[in-house]
Motif scaffolding. Structure first.
Motif, PDB file in Angstrom:
ATOM      1  N   ALA A 140       2.362   8.530  -3.622  1.00  0.00           N
ATOM      2  CA  ALA A 140       2.605   7.837  -2.358  1.00  0.00           C
ATOM      3  C   ALA A 140       3.766   8.490  -1.618  1.00  0.00           C
ATOM      4  CB  ALA A 140       2.918   6.366  -2.613  1.00  0.00           C
ATOM      5  N   THR A 141       3.543   8.763  -0.339  1.00  0.00           N
ATOM      6  CA  THR A 141       4.590   9.300   0.525  1.00  0.00           C
ATOM      7  C   THR A 141       4.590   8.504   1.823  1.00  0.00           C
ATOM      8  OG1 THR A 141       3.171  10.938   1.617  1.00  0.00           O
ATOM      9  CG2 THR A 141       4.231  11.609  -0.436  1.00  0.00           C
ATOM     10  N   THR A 182       6.093   8.453  -6.687  1.00  0.00           N
ATOM     11  CA  THR A 182       6.651   8.864  -5.402  1.00  0.00           C
ATOM     12  C   THR A 182       7.418  10.163  -5.602  1.00  0.00           C
ATOM     13  OG1 THR A 182       8.680   7.568  -5.722  1.00  0.00           O
ATOM     14  CG2 THR A 182       6.861   6.509  -4.522  1.00  0.00           C
ATOM     15  N   LEU A 239       3.551  -0.805  -3.006  1.00  0.00           N
ATOM     16  CA  LEU A 239       3.058   0.173  -3.984  1.00  0.00           C
ATOM     17  C   LEU A 239       2.389  -0.509  -5.169  1.00  0.00           C
ATOM     18  CD1 LEU A 239       5.853   2.905  -4.013  1.00  0.00           C
ATOM     19  CD2 LEU A 239       3.804   2.729  -2.597  1.00  0.00           C
ATOM     20  N   SER A 249       6.187   3.915   1.427  1.00  0.00           N
ATOM     21  CA  SER A 249       6.282   4.227   0.000  1.00  0.00           C
ATOM     22  C   SER A 249       7.620   3.805  -0.601  1.00  0.00           C
ATOM     23  CB  SER A 249       6.054   5.719  -0.239  1.00  0.00           C
ATOM     24  OG  SER A 249       7.084   6.497   0.346  1.00  0.00           O
ATOM     25  N   SER A 250       8.527   3.311   0.231  1.00  0.00           N
ATOM     26  CA  SER A 250       9.811   2.814  -0.280  1.00  0.00           C
ATOM     27  C   SER A 250       9.747   1.326  -0.629  1.00  0.00           C
ATOM     28  CB  SER A 250      10.911   3.043   0.765  1.00  0.00           C
ATOM     29  OG  SER A 250      10.633   2.322   1.956  1.00  0.00           O
TER      30      SER A 250
END
Length: 473
Positions: A372-373, A396, A383, A377-378
């Protein structure tokens, strides 16, 4: 503009004291589908560049088409229809080239130019993609189009990795000569041109490796492996797949893999990404990501049977628009509670990504990773939903520009490929992604069943909208 940008970049690096003599190999990427038409006689100019002058000064009269067609041009619908008819239908064209006919794809842009501006086409001695155009500057001669970027033209047979005779004939005359022979993405095209040795102090031994498109370069930058899937969670969401074999479909795109000559990659773009997530956050979570995340924690996988499709703008895959919500009995409903709405959005987005990936032949195997980008993704709760829907761990990696990093990796691989090293041998010491979540134990049972129901409801949404793509041939 692109030539001036190259001048500007290299001059800035020189002024900053960059030591070009240490560069052993170089490669790069360019936006996919764009094309550059070199005027008759341009090859001689390229081979005789004066190191005392900028590139832009010397090449300003080298292009038969001064304004290059790029991916934003969608005016070639008649050419698309002609190409599909010549190939035997949209699905047959997708089987040959990896995609049905798209207006932005290079072959259809070439066909339009040949029909509308025949004199400019006649005055063309070479057609480059943006990637091979940039490589040509460094090479001091025409660079080959690589297999991977060439897959985004509706012209390359992705299985034989040669230009399709059927597609060439349907596009424009003498096209095979104007395109040149395609080459593997790891090919060493030759040494850097003497212009760069004399003007910027590149080493004479510096090798130019085939350039590729920005999307294939991103796959290299993320170091996708067999079975992996990457999801870029941005303004638009993009899904990258590693495929062992191509599977013809009317949605998505299949390209030759840029780091493995025997494999393929697939690409999906979804317009309704982070902007849609932000809208639901604002409407259902008071503009707070913490409240949005809490809603995901407090609702179960499967959302008690509630499913939603959220297309704020006309979606690419599937071709649909509007908001469509369904209760556990598949009845349409006009609204959901805020918490159910939040989870319905996320599950709907990720089920869509999985559904269309599997239709292109992707399957989850032991060892599958989801990378995940992008901005979302943070968020660990987002996620977790992604991990549950795909029943795979999510990783990540901190990548600010995966296409640039992938180009650097590919330059190193190209330099060493002749020794028999694989791409993964070359990059094994590079930064590794970090696992951030694993699927819930009950996720597979919940989402395998939910995916089948989601597929039926998506078909219903398309039929109600009059956009049933399953009937397109």
């Amino acid at each position: 503009m692109w030539v001036k940008a190259m001048d500007l970049l290299l001059n800035k690096m020189k002024t900053a004291g960059f030591d070009f003599s240490r560069v052993g190999a170089l490669s790069g990427s360019g936006q996919q589908h764009g094309s550059v038409f070199w005027k008759t006689g341009a090859s001689q100019t390229l081979s005789q560049l004066d190191p005392d002058q900028n590139l832009s000064q010397q090449l300003q009269d080298s292009f038969s088409v001064p304004d290059s067609p790029v991916w934003m041009d969608s005016s070639s619908t008649p050419q698309c229809l002609h190409l599909q008819a010549a190939a035997g239908g949209a699905l047959r064209l997708a089987d040959i080239t990896g995609s049905r006919a798209y207006e932005r794809f290079t072959g259809n842009q070439i066909a339009k130019l040949h029909q509308n501006q025949p004199l400019k086409y006649q005055d063309t001695e070479r057609i480059s993609l943006v990637s091979s155009f940039a490589a040509s500057l460094f090479l001091g001669g025409y660079a080959a189009i690589d297999y991977s970027d060439g897959s985004g033209m509706n012209l390359l047979d992705i299985r034989t990795r040669n230009w399709s005779e059927v597609c060439l004939r349907a596009t424009a005359p003498h096209l095979e000569r104007l395109l040149g022979a395609p080459q593997p993405s790891s090919s060493v095209l030759g040494p850097v041109a003497s212009y760069f040795v004399r003007r910027y102090s590149f080493s004479e031994s510096c090798k130019v490796i085939a350039f590729t498109g920005d999307n294939p370069a991103s796959l290299a930058g993320m170091k996708l492996q067999p079975g992996d899937l990457a999801v870029s969670l941005g303004t638009s969401d993009t899904v990258f797949l590693w495929l062992p074999q191509p599977c013809a479909a009317l949605e998505g795109h299949i390209f030759c893999n840029p780091v493995d000559r025997e494999a393929f990659m697939a690409l999906f773009c979804f317009k309704n990404g982070s902007l849609t997530r932000e809208r639901i956050r604002n409407e259902c979570a008071g503009g707070s990501w913490d409240t949005f995340s809490a809603a995901l924690r407090e609702t179960p996988p499967g959302n008690n049977g509630y499913i939603g499709f959220y297309f704020d703008v006309l979606e690419i895959t599937p071709l649909a628009a509007g908001i469509h919500r369904f209760d556990p009995q598949d009845n349409k409903v006009s609204s959901l509670t805020p918490q159910l709405e939040v989870r319905a959005l996320l599950e709907g987005q990720f089920l869509s990504r999985r559904l269309h990936a599997e239709r292109l032949g992707y399957s989850i195997i032991p060892g599958t990773r989801v990378l995940a980008t992008g901005g979302a993704s943070s968020n660990p709760e987002i996620l977790q939903v992604l991990s549950d829907v795909f029943n795979a761990p999510v990783y990540t990696i901190d990548l600010s520009n995966s296409a640039c990093l992938g180009s650097a990796y590919r330059a190193l691989h190209g330099r060493l490929a002749e020794s028999g090293l694989s791409f993964f041998d070359v990059v094994k010491k590079a930064q590794k992604p970090q696992v951030v979540c694993t699927p819930h134990p009950a996720a597979q049972k919940v989402y395998d069943a939910m995916l089948k129901r989601f597929a039926r409801l998506e078909e219903r949404v398309l039929q109600e909208a009059g956009s049933d793509w399953s009937t397109v041939t």
